[in-house]
Write a protein that holds these residues in place. Structure first.
Motif, PDB file in Angstrom:
ATOM      1  N   UNK A 245      64.452  14.995  57.953  1.00 20.40           N
ATOM      2  CA  UNK A 245      63.553  16.110  58.273  1.00 20.40           C
ATOM      3  C   UNK A 245      62.982  16.737  56.992  1.00 20.40           C
TER       4      UNK A 245
ATOM      5  N   UNK B 147      57.307  17.813  67.562  1.00 17.79           N
ATOM      6  CA  UNK B 147      58.712  17.764  67.128  1.00 17.79           C
ATOM      7  C   UNK B 147      59.107  16.367  66.662  1.00 17.79           C
TER       8      UNK B 147
ATOM      9  N   UNK C 283      67.517  22.789  61.230  1.00 15.58           N
ATOM     10  CA  UNK C 283      66.251  22.079  61.433  1.00 15.58           C
ATOM     11  C   UNK C 283      65.082  22.890  60.900  1.00 15.58           C
TER      12      UNK C 283
ATOM     13  N   UNK D 155      61.050  22.771  56.364  1.00 14.54           N
ATOM     14  CA  UNK D 155      60.259  23.341  55.265  1.00 14.54           C
ATOM     15  C   UNK D 155      60.614  22.670  53.950  1.00 14.54           C
TER      16      UNK D 155
ATOM     17  N   UNK E 145      65.133  22.827  57.129  1.00 14.07           N
ATOM     18  CA  UNK E 145      64.852  21.478  56.608  1.00 14.07           C
ATOM     19  C   UNK E 145      63.401  21.084  56.864  1.00 14.07           C
TER      20      UNK E 145
ATOM     21  N   UNK F 111      55.057  21.454  60.126  1.00 17.20           N
ATOM     22  CA  UNK F 111      54.985  21.797  61.544  1.00 17.20           C
ATOM     23  C   UNK F 111      55.070  23.312  61.700  1.00 17.20           C
ATOM     24  N   UNK F 112      54.003  23.908  62.205  1.00 20.30           N
ATOM     25  CA  UNK F 112      54.072  25.319  62.586  1.00 20.30           C
ATOM     26  C   UNK F 112      54.630  25.348  64.001  1.00 20.30           C
ATOM     27  N   UNK F 113      55.769  25.989  64.153  1.00 16.88           N
ATOM     28  CA  UNK F 113      56.486  25.863  65.422  1.00 16.88           C
ATOM     29  C   UNK F 113      56.005  26.861  66.467  1.00 16.88           C
TER      30      UNK F 113
ATOM     31  N   UNK G 299      58.003  15.863  63.209  1.00 16.84           N
ATOM     32  CA  UNK G 299      58.813  16.632  62.255  1.00 16.84           C
ATOM     33  C   UNK G 299      60.252  16.134  62.168  1.00 16.84           C
ATOM     34  N   UNK G 300      60.712  15.414  63.219  1.00 17.42           N
ATOM     35  CA  UNK G 300      62.061  14.857  63.166  1.00 17.42           C
ATOM     36  C   UNK G 300      63.131  15.707  63.820  1.00 17.42           C
ATOM     37  N   UNK G 301      62.767  16.495  64.815  1.00 16.94           N
ATOM     38  CA  UNK G 301      63.765  17.304  65.527  1.00 16.94           C
ATOM     39  C   UNK G 301      64.851  16.404  66.127  1.00 16.94           C
TER      40      UNK G 301
END
Lengths: 376, 256
Positions: free
Chosen positions: B79, B52, A330, A335, A333, B89-91, B55-57
Motif C-alpha cells: 500500500x 480501494x 491502511x 499516504x 500507508x 486515493x482521496x477516500x 490503493x491496495x485496501x
C-alpha cells in the motif's frame, strides 16, 4: 486471549479488611478475589509466612527547593496516618521497612521543580521493603516523581496526603529490569477541594502489582488516576484501583491504557469504585483499554462500580480490548508511510493522551522514548 | 508522462462472514497525465471498490487482471509503495486516527513520499498556504487526524493531502459527496489546482453530475455492475443528468 469479567464480590466487602499486622491476613491461596489474577508462585515468598533474607534498594531523593525531605524512623506519627494496609503483602511491607522517606510541602508553597525519588534495586537476592509519605500542605502545589529502576524484590507503601485546596501531581515509573518483583500500594487522601493527578507508568519487571486507592475527607476533591503500561513476553503487570467516594461532590477519573506483546504477557486492570450513601453529587468515570499486539498475550479488565446513592452527577465505566486497527494502518500507508512507521504513529497516538498528562518534560520524553523503544 | 493502465480487472470483496463476492468484473481503463476521467455510476456498482483496489485496501482481493503505473506492476506493490510510486486515493470515508496530529501526519507522509524530510520551515509554509487555499482553519494542524471533523472538513483535508503529496495520478472517491455548494467550490478549486500541475492525471469517482460543472472531465465513463458500460465525453454526463442511470442498469442486466 482477552477477557473482561465481572466480579461477584461486592466492592464494599473487598476493601473493608485492614490492619497493620500481616498476621491479620491469611496467607493467600490464589482463590481470593484480590489475589486470583496474581501468580503467587512468582512473589518470591512475599505473600507467605516464612522469614525472608534481606535485600537492598537504594532510595535517593532530590527535593524541590521549597520541599523538606527527611528520613523517618518507625514510630513517627506521620507514618501510617492516612493508610492502613488492606492486604498481606502491604501489611508485611508496613511491618518490615527500616526507614521511611517523608516529603513535606509547606502550606501555600508552589514548588519550582519536581521532587525526584529514585528507588534503585540492588539485586534480587533477598527482599526489600519501603515506605514513603508525601504530605502536601493546604493550598500548596507540587509534583513528585517516583522512579523505580534496577533489579529487586520489593514491597512498599506510599501515602499521599493532600490537604485542603492543595494539588499534587505524581508520576510513578516502574522502569525495572526484567527480573524485578514489585508490589506497591499508593494511597491518596484528598482534603476539601484538593486535587491529585496520579500517573502510573509500568514498563518493566517480571511481576509488578500496583494498587492505587483514593479516599476523600472533604467536599470537592478531584482525583485523576492515569496509567500506561507495556506488558512484554512473560511479564505480569497488575493495576488494581480503588476509589472510595464517601464525601459529597467529589470527582474521579480513571484512564488506564496498556499494550501487550509476546507470549504469556499478562496485564490485569481492576477498577473498583464505591459511591457511598454519603457521597451525593459524585462524578466518576473509569476507562481501561488494552491493545493486544500479538497472540498468546492476555489482558484482564474488570471494572466494578457500586453505587449506594441515587443522587449522583454521573458514574460510568468502559473497558475494551482490541488489536491495532487495520483501517488506521491502511489510511497512513495509503499516504506513503511504511508499515513500521505507521504502526509507531498509531501506537504513539494511542498513548498520546496519557503522555500529555505527564507534566514533567524530562519524564514525559523518557516515557515516550520507552514506548517507542518497546514497541518499535 | 504518467499512465495508469487498468486491464480486465476482477476484484472480490471479503464479506463479514469471510465469504468472497465478486464486485469488479473486468475493468479496462487508461488514465494519462493531463487527463481527467469521471467514473459515474449508481450506488453499489463497484466504483469505490475500484478505488480501494487501486490503493491496495486489504479487504479487496484482485482475482485477475493488471494495474500498472508507467509500466510498473502496481498490484505487486505494498500500500505504501503505491503511494510513493505516485498514486493517491482521496477516500470517501477518511479514517479517524486518535492521537496523531494533522501536522505530524502530513509531515511524515510528505517525508515518506519525497524520500527525505522537508525543512520544517518550508513544510510549515507550504502546509499553511495549502490550508488557506482550502479555507481550512490553521488550528486544524494541531487536531487529531480526522477526529471530530465534519464531513466537509474531512473532504477538504483529503484534498489538502492531495496538494501536499503531489502524486502523479489521483483517484478521488466521491470527494464531492456530502458537501454544500461553498465547500464543493473550494474542493473543486483544489482539484483544479492539482490538475493544472504538469504530469497529473485524475480519476474522479462520483455519483452526481454536480461536481462536473466545476471540474470538467475529458472523459466520462458509466460504471454499472462492476464494469464500464459506456464511455464518452462531457455530453455523456449531460445525458446521465437528464435520464439517470436506469437505462444503463437495464442494458447491463440484459447483457449479464
Amino acid at each position: 486471549m482477552q477477557k473482561a469479567v465481572e466480579s461477584d464480590t461486592p466492592v464494599t466487602r473487598l476493601h473493608e479488611h485492614a490492619s497493620y499486622d500481616p498476621a491479620d491476613f491469611e496467607v493467600p491461596t490464589g482463590r481470593e478475589e484480590e489475589w486470583r489474577f496474581t501468580p503467587l508462585r512468582r512473589l518470591r515468598g512475599l505473600a507467605g509466612a516464612d522469614p525472608l533474607p534481606a535485600g537492598a534498594v537504594t532510595v535517593e531523593v532530590e527535593p524541590a527547593p521549597e520541599v523538606k525531605a527527611e528520613k523517618a524512623q518507625r514510630g513517627d506519627p506521620r507514618i501510617g496516618a492516612s493508610y492502613v494496609p488492606t492486604d498481606r503483602v502491604s501489611a508485611r511491607a508496613f511491618a518490615s521497612f527500616t526507614e521511611a522517606t517523608v516529603i513535606t510541602v509547606p502550606a501555600e508553597a508552589e514548588t519550582t521543580a519536581p521532587t525526584m525519588i529514585t528507588v534503585h534495586g540492588e539485586g534480587t537476592d533477598g527482599v526489600a521493603f519501603g515506605h514513603t509519605v508525601v504530605e502536601v500542605g493546604p493550598m500548596a502545589r507540587t509534583t513528585v516523581v517516583l522512579d523505580h529502576r534496577g533489579s529487586a524484590t520489593y514491597a512498599d507503601n506510599v501515602e499521599l496526603v493532600v490537604a485542603d485546596g492543595a494539588a499534587l501531581s505524581v508520576v510513578s515509573l516502574q522502569d525495572w529490569a526484567d527480573d524485578a518483583v514489585h508490589l506497591s500500594h499508593h494511597h491518596v487522601q484528598l482534603g476539601r477541594d484538593a486535587k491529585v493527578s496520579h500517573t502510573v507508568v509500568t514498563l518493566g519487571g517480571d511481576l509488578v502489582r500496583i494498587v492505587p486507592s483514593v479516599t476523600y475527607t472533604g467536599r470537592g476533591g478531584d482525583a485523576e488516576l492515569n496509567g500506561l503500561y507495556i506488558t512484554d513476553a512473560g511479564q505480569h503487570q497488575e493495576h488494581r484501583l480503588f476509589v472510595e467516594h464517601s464525601a459529597p461532590d467529589c470527582k474521579s477519573r480513571v484512564l488506564y491504557k496498556g499494550a501487550l506483546q509476546g507470549d504469556e504477557a499478562h496485564s490485569v486492570w481492576i477498577g473498583d469504585v464505591l459511591i457511598e450513601v454519603s457521597a451525593t453529587g459524585t462524578d466518576t468515570y473509569e476507562y481501561n483499554r488494552n491493545l493486544v499486539l500479538t497472540d498468546n498475550a492476555r489482558a484482564d479488565s474488570v471494572p466494578n462500580l457500586e453505587i449506594l446513592t441515587g443522587e449522583i452527577l454521573g458514574a460510568g465505566h468502559a473497558s475494551a480490548n482490541g488489536r491495532l486497527e487495520d483501517i488506521h494502518l491502511f489510511y497512513l500507508m495509503a499516504r506513503g508511510i511504511p508499515y513500521e512507521e505507521a504502526r509507531r504513529l498509531v501506537i504513539r497516538g494511542y498513548f498520546g493522551e496519557l503522555l500529555d498528562k505527564i507534566e514533567v518534560g524530562d519524564v514525559r520524553e523518557r516515557v515516550a522514548q520507552a514506548v517507542e523503544a518497546e514497541l518499535g | 508522462m504518467a499512465t495508469l493502465e487498468i486491464r480486465d480487472l476482477h476484484v472480490n470483496v471479503e464479506e463479514a462472514n469471510g465469504a468472497q463476492r465478486e464486485i469488479l468484473r473486468g475493468v479496462d481503463l487508461d488514465v494519462n497525465a493531463g487527463e481527467t476521467h469521471a467514473i459515474m455510476g449508481p450506488n453499489g456498482s463497484g466504483k469505490s471498490t475500484l478505488a480501494y483496489a487501486i490503493a491496495g485496501h486489504p479487504k479487496y482481493h484482485v482475482t485477475s487482471g493488471t494495474v500498472t503505473l508507467d509500466g510498473e506492476d502496481v498490484l505487486a506493490m505494498s500500500v505504501d509503495a503505491r503511494a510513493r510510486a505516485g498514486l493517491f486515493l482521496a477516500m470517501q470515508y477518511p479514517v479517524e486516527v486518535p492521537g496523531v496530529s494533522v501536522s505530524n501526519f502530513l509531515r511524515t507522509a510528505v517525508t515518506a513520499v519525497q524520500g527525505e524530510a522537508p525543512k520544517l520551515r518550508d513544510f510549515m509554509k507550504s502546509m499553511r498556504k495549502a490550508m488557506s487555499d482550502l479555507s481550512i482553519d490553521p488550528a486544524f494542524a494541531e487536531r487529531n487526524l480526522n477526529e471530530g471533523f465534519s464531513g466537509g472538513e474531512k473532504k477538504r483535508h483529503e484534498v489538502l493531502q492531495l496538494e501536499l503529496l503531489n502524486p502523479k495520478i489521483a483517484v478521488l472517491d466521491e470527494t464531492d459527496s456530502g458537501l454544500d455548494i461553498d465547500a464543493l467550490k473550494v474542493v473543486s478549486e483544489g482539484i483544479n489546482r492539482f490538475r493544472a500541475g504538469a504530469g497529473h492525471g485524475v480519476l474522479l469517482i462520483t455519483h452526481y453530475t454536480r461536481i462536473l460543472r466545476y471540474v470538467q472531465p475529458d472523459f466520462v465513463h458509466v460504471f454499472v455492475g462492476g464494469r464500464i458500460v459506456r464511455s464518452g465525453g462531457q455530453e455523456l454526463a449531460e445525458e446521465l443528468e437528464a435520464n439517470g442511470y436506469e437505462q444503463f442498469v437495464k442494458e447491463a442486466a440484459a447483457v449479464s
